[in-house]
Scaffold this active site. Structure first.
Site, mmCIF file in Angstrom:
data_model
loop_
_atom_site.group_PDB
_atom_site.id
_atom_site.type_symbol
_atom_site.label_atom_id
_atom_site.label_comp_id
_atom_site.label_asym_id
_atom_site.label_seq_id
_atom_site.Cartn_x
_atom_site.Cartn_y
_atom_site.Cartn_z
ATOM 1 N N HIS A 262 1.063 -1.159 -0.049
ATOM 2 C CA HIS A 262 0.217 0.095 0.152
ATOM 3 C C HIS A 262 0.913 1.139 -0.012
ATOM 4 C CE1 HIS A 262 -3.258 2.781 1.145
ATOM 5 N NE2 HIS A 262 -4.097 1.698 0.590
ATOM 6 N N ASP A 314 -8.114 -5.209 -0.341
ATOM 7 C CA ASP A 314 -8.738 -6.130 -1.409
ATOM 8 C C ASP A 314 -8.377 -7.457 -1.063
ATOM 9 O OD1 ASP A 314 -9.593 -4.024 -3.203
ATOM 10 O OD2 ASP A 314 -7.680 -3.354 -3.414
HETATM 11 N N1 COA Z 1 3.907 -7.108 -4.841
HETATM 12 C C1 COA Z 1 5.418 -7.294 -4.953
HETATM 13 N N2 COA Z 1 6.192 -6.423 -4.355
HETATM 14 C C2 COA Z 1 5.565 -5.145 -3.872
HETATM 15 C C3 COA Z 1 4.121 -5.023 -3.914
HETATM 16 C C4 COA Z 1 3.215 -6.247 -4.280
HETATM 17 N N3 COA Z 1 2.075 -6.124 -4.174
HETATM 18 N N4 COA Z 1 3.767 -3.992 -3.321
HETATM 19 C C5 COA Z 1 4.927 -3.228 -3.112
HETATM 20 N N5 COA Z 1 6.000 -4.136 -3.648
HETATM 21 C C6 COA Z 1 7.155 -3.660 -3.419
HETATM 22 C C7 COA Z 1 7.878 -3.048 -4.668
HETATM 23 O O1 COA Z 1 8.365 -4.053 -5.452
HETATM 24 C C8 COA Z 1 8.947 -2.050 -4.039
HETATM 25 O O2 COA Z 1 9.758 -2.884 -3.828
HETATM 26 P P1 COA Z 1 11.252 -2.204 -4.228
HETATM 27 O O3 COA Z 1 11.611 -0.986 -3.287
HETATM 28 O O4 COA Z 1 12.425 -3.359 -3.979
HETATM 29 O O5 COA Z 1 11.534 -1.806 -5.536
HETATM 30 C C9 COA Z 1 8.366 -1.747 -2.754
HETATM 31 O O6 COA Z 1 7.549 -2.744 -2.339
HETATM 32 C C10 COA Z 1 7.416 -0.540 -2.793
HETATM 33 O O7 COA Z 1 6.422 -0.763 -3.676
HETATM 34 P P2 COA Z 1 5.902 0.442 -4.867
HETATM 35 O O8 COA Z 1 5.126 -0.180 -5.831
HETATM 36 O O9 COA Z 1 7.201 1.514 -5.238
HETATM 37 O O10 COA Z 1 4.941 1.401 -3.800
HETATM 38 P P3 COA Z 1 3.658 2.170 -4.214
HETATM 39 O O11 COA Z 1 3.526 2.817 -3.155
HETATM 40 O O12 COA Z 1 4.260 2.751 -5.374
HETATM 41 O O13 COA Z 1 2.686 0.899 -4.691
HETATM 42 C C11 COA Z 1 0.998 -0.161 -4.715
HETATM 43 C C12 COA Z 1 1.661 0.905 -3.787
HETATM 44 C C13 COA Z 1 -0.350 -0.489 -3.882
HETATM 45 C C14 COA Z 1 0.449 0.287 -5.889
HETATM 46 C C15 COA Z 1 1.593 -1.445 -4.745
HETATM 47 O O14 COA Z 1 1.940 -1.995 -3.388
HETATM 48 C C16 COA Z 1 1.092 -2.592 -5.550
HETATM 49 O O15 COA Z 1 1.192 -2.731 -6.712
HETATM 50 N N6 COA Z 1 0.115 -3.412 -4.844
HETATM 51 C C17 COA Z 1 -0.681 -4.500 -5.628
HETATM 52 C C18 COA Z 1 -1.789 -4.084 -6.132
HETATM 53 C C19 COA Z 1 -2.984 -3.757 -5.169
HETATM 54 O O16 COA Z 1 -3.038 -4.550 -4.174
HETATM 55 N N7 COA Z 1 -3.581 -2.624 -5.202
HETATM 56 C C20 COA Z 1 -4.595 -2.239 -4.026
HETATM 57 C C21 COA Z 1 -4.150 -1.231 -3.372
HETATM 58 S S1 COA Z 1 -5.261 -0.752 -2.020
#
Ligand code: COA
Length: 377
Positions: A262, A314
C-alpha cells in the site's frame, strides 16, 4: 530542481486540507471524521456512514430515519440509464458499464446544473442510491435476466444483494455486505478520490467527477486488485501450490502480488483485519474455509519475507465475496458502490474550499529550438 528530485506519484506530498478522513499509515489506523474504522465497522450501518461522510457528524435516530428515507426515495433506475446498460455489447467490462451508466445519470438528472449545497447533496444521495441498481442491472442482463425493482423493506446493503440475486439475503450475508460497504466507503486522497477532486476543482459537476473516479478505481493498482486476488487464489488452486507458485512468480522483480502492499499503510491495513474475520466467518457459514486458509497462509509467508508485505483491503474482500457466491468481475464494481459516497464527500469539500488543481512539472527537454521547414526535417 534536478532530475530525480520530483516526488514520483506525489508520494508523501500533501496537496490540500481535509476534514473527512485520517490515515496513520505506520500504525495501521483509519478514521472517518475522527471515528475509528473498527468502531464504525462494528457498530454502524452503511446508511450511518453515508450521513457521517456527507454531513460531517453521526446521525441521531431521526436523522438516520430521514437519510434512509431519502436513499430509498432516490431508488429506481431511470429508463434511459437502464437502456444504456442493456445496450452494452456482450462481454463488456462491468467497470466500463458502470462508468458509462454513471455518466448517463447526469442526462437523467432533473436539475444537472444545480450546484448549490442542496443540489450537491441531492446528487450524492441519488448516486449512492442508484449505484447498486446499476451494478445489479448489468449483472442480471449479462445472465439473460431482467433487473428486479428495489425492495423498500431492505436497507442499502441487503437491497444490493436482493437486486443481484432477486431474493432476500440472509441476515449474515446482508451484514457482511454492510460491513464491506462501510470499510470501502472512504480513504482520503487515494487515486480515484484525487481524480474526483481534480475534476471538481474545475467547478465541473459531481457526475463528471465521479465518472472520472470510476475510471481511476478500475486500474489493477487501485480497486481492480480485488479481482486480481481471486484470480490469484484460483490459479494457485490448492494450499500445496502456494509456496512454489509464489517462489516462481517472485523470480520476476516486477511481479506484483495483488492485494498486498500500500502507498500509505506500511503495516497491516486495518480494513484487512476486519475483512479477514468476515472471510473466515463466511467460509464457515458456507462450509468451506479453504480460500480463507489459503489467504491466511499467503499472508503469513509475505510478512516473513526479507522485505515484508502486508494485505490491503482487497485481499480478504476477494475471498469473502467469492464465498458469498459473487463472481470476480463484480468485485471492483462493489468497491465503487461503497466508495461513491467518499467521492461525493470530497467533491463537496473541494468545491466548498475550492482552488483549481493545476500542478507544475519538471521539464527536461530543450527550448527555443529552431523550427526547420517540413522538407528539411
Ligand atoms: N507485490 C510485490 N512487491 C510489492 C508489492 C506487491 N503487491 N507492493 C509493493 N511491492 C514492493 C515493490 O516491488 C517495491 O520494492 P522495491 O523497493 O524493492 O522496488 C516496494 O514494495 C514499494 O513498492 P511501490 O510499488 O514502489 O509502492 P507504491 O506505493 O508505489 O505502490 C501499490 C503501492 C498499492 C501500487 C503496490 O503495493 C501494488 O502494486 N500492490 C498490488 C496492487 C494492489 O493490491 N492494489 C490495491 C491497493 S489498495
Amino acid at each position: 530542481m534536478a532530475e530525480g528530485m520530483v516526488a514520483k506519484g506525489l508520494q508523501d506530498v500533501v496537496v490540500d486540507d481535509t476534514w473527512i478522513c485520517k490515515i496513520i499509515g505506520d500504525q495501521g489506523k483509519l478514521y472517518y471524521y475522527g471515528y475509528s474504522i473498527h468502531d464504525l465497522a462494528e457498530h454502524c450501518t452503511y446508511e450511518e456512514v453515508v450521513f457521517l461522510l456527507l454531513k460531517g457528524k453521526l446521525p441521531n435516530r431521526a436523522e438516520l430515519d430521514q437519510i434512509t428515507r431519502e436513499l430509498k426515495e432516490a431508488r429506481g433506475l431511470p429508463y434511459g440509464v437502464r437502456d444504456v446498460i442493456k445496450s452494452a455489447p456482450k462481454g463488456s467490462i462491468p467497470m466500463d458499464v458502470l462508468r458509462t451508466a454513471a455518466s448517463a445519470l447526469a442526462l437523467t438528472d432533473p436539475k444537472p446544473g444545480d450546484d448549490s449545497p442542496e443540489g450537491r447533496y441531492r446528487k450524492a444521495i441519488r448516486m449512492v442510491a442508484l449505484f447498486p441498481e446499476i451494478v445489479a442491472a448489468d449483472y442480471r442482463f449479462r445472465r439473460g435476466e431482467e433487473p428486479v425493482a428495489s425492495n423498500p423493506k431492505l436497507n442499502h446493503a441487503a437491497n444490493f444483494l436482493y437486486l443481484l440475486h432477486g431474493k432476500e439475503p440472509g441476515a449474515d450475508a446482508a451484514r457482511t455486505m454492510d460491513v464491506a460497504l462501510v470499510l470501502h466507503a472512504e480513504h482520503d486522497f487515494n487515486a480515484s478520490t484525487f481524480t474526483a477532486r481534480v475534476i471538481a476543482a474545475t467547478m465541473s459537476d459531481m457526475y463528471s467527477a465521479v465518472t472520472g473516479a470510476i475510471g481511476a478505481l478500475k486500474g489493477p493498482l487501485h480497486g481492480g486488485a480485488n479481482e486480481g486476488v481471486i484470480k490469484t487464489l484460483l490459479e494457485i488452486g490448492e494450499p500445496a501450490n502456494i509456496k512454489p507458485w509464489l517462489a516462481e512468480k517472485f523470480k520476476d522483480k516486477n511481479f506484483r502480488l495483488m492485494g498486498f502492499g500500500h502507498r500509505v499503510y506500511k503495516t497491516l491495513d486495518p480494513r484487512a483485519i476486519v475483512l479477514k474475520k468476515y472471510s473466515e466467518k463466511t467460509g464457515r457459514e458456507r462450509g468451506t474455509t479453504k480460500w480463507f486458509e489459503m489467504s491466511n497462509e499467503i499472508e503469513q509467508i509475505m510478512k516473513t519475507r526479507e522485505k515484508p508485505l502486508y494485505p490491503n483491503v482487497d485481499f480478504y474482500s476477494a475471498s469473502t465475496y467469492f464465498m458469498m457466491g459473487l463472481p470476480p468481475e463484480i468485485y471492483t464494481p462493489i468497491f465503487a458502490v461503497a466508495r461513491v459516497v467518499g467521492w461525493c464527500a470530497h467533491v463537496i469539500e473541494q468545491q466548498t474550499h475550492n482552488k483549481l488543481i493545476r500542478p507544475a512539472a519538471d521539464y527536461h527537454g530543450e527550448i527555443d529550438k529552431p523550427l526547420p521547414p517540413i522538407d528539411k526535417r
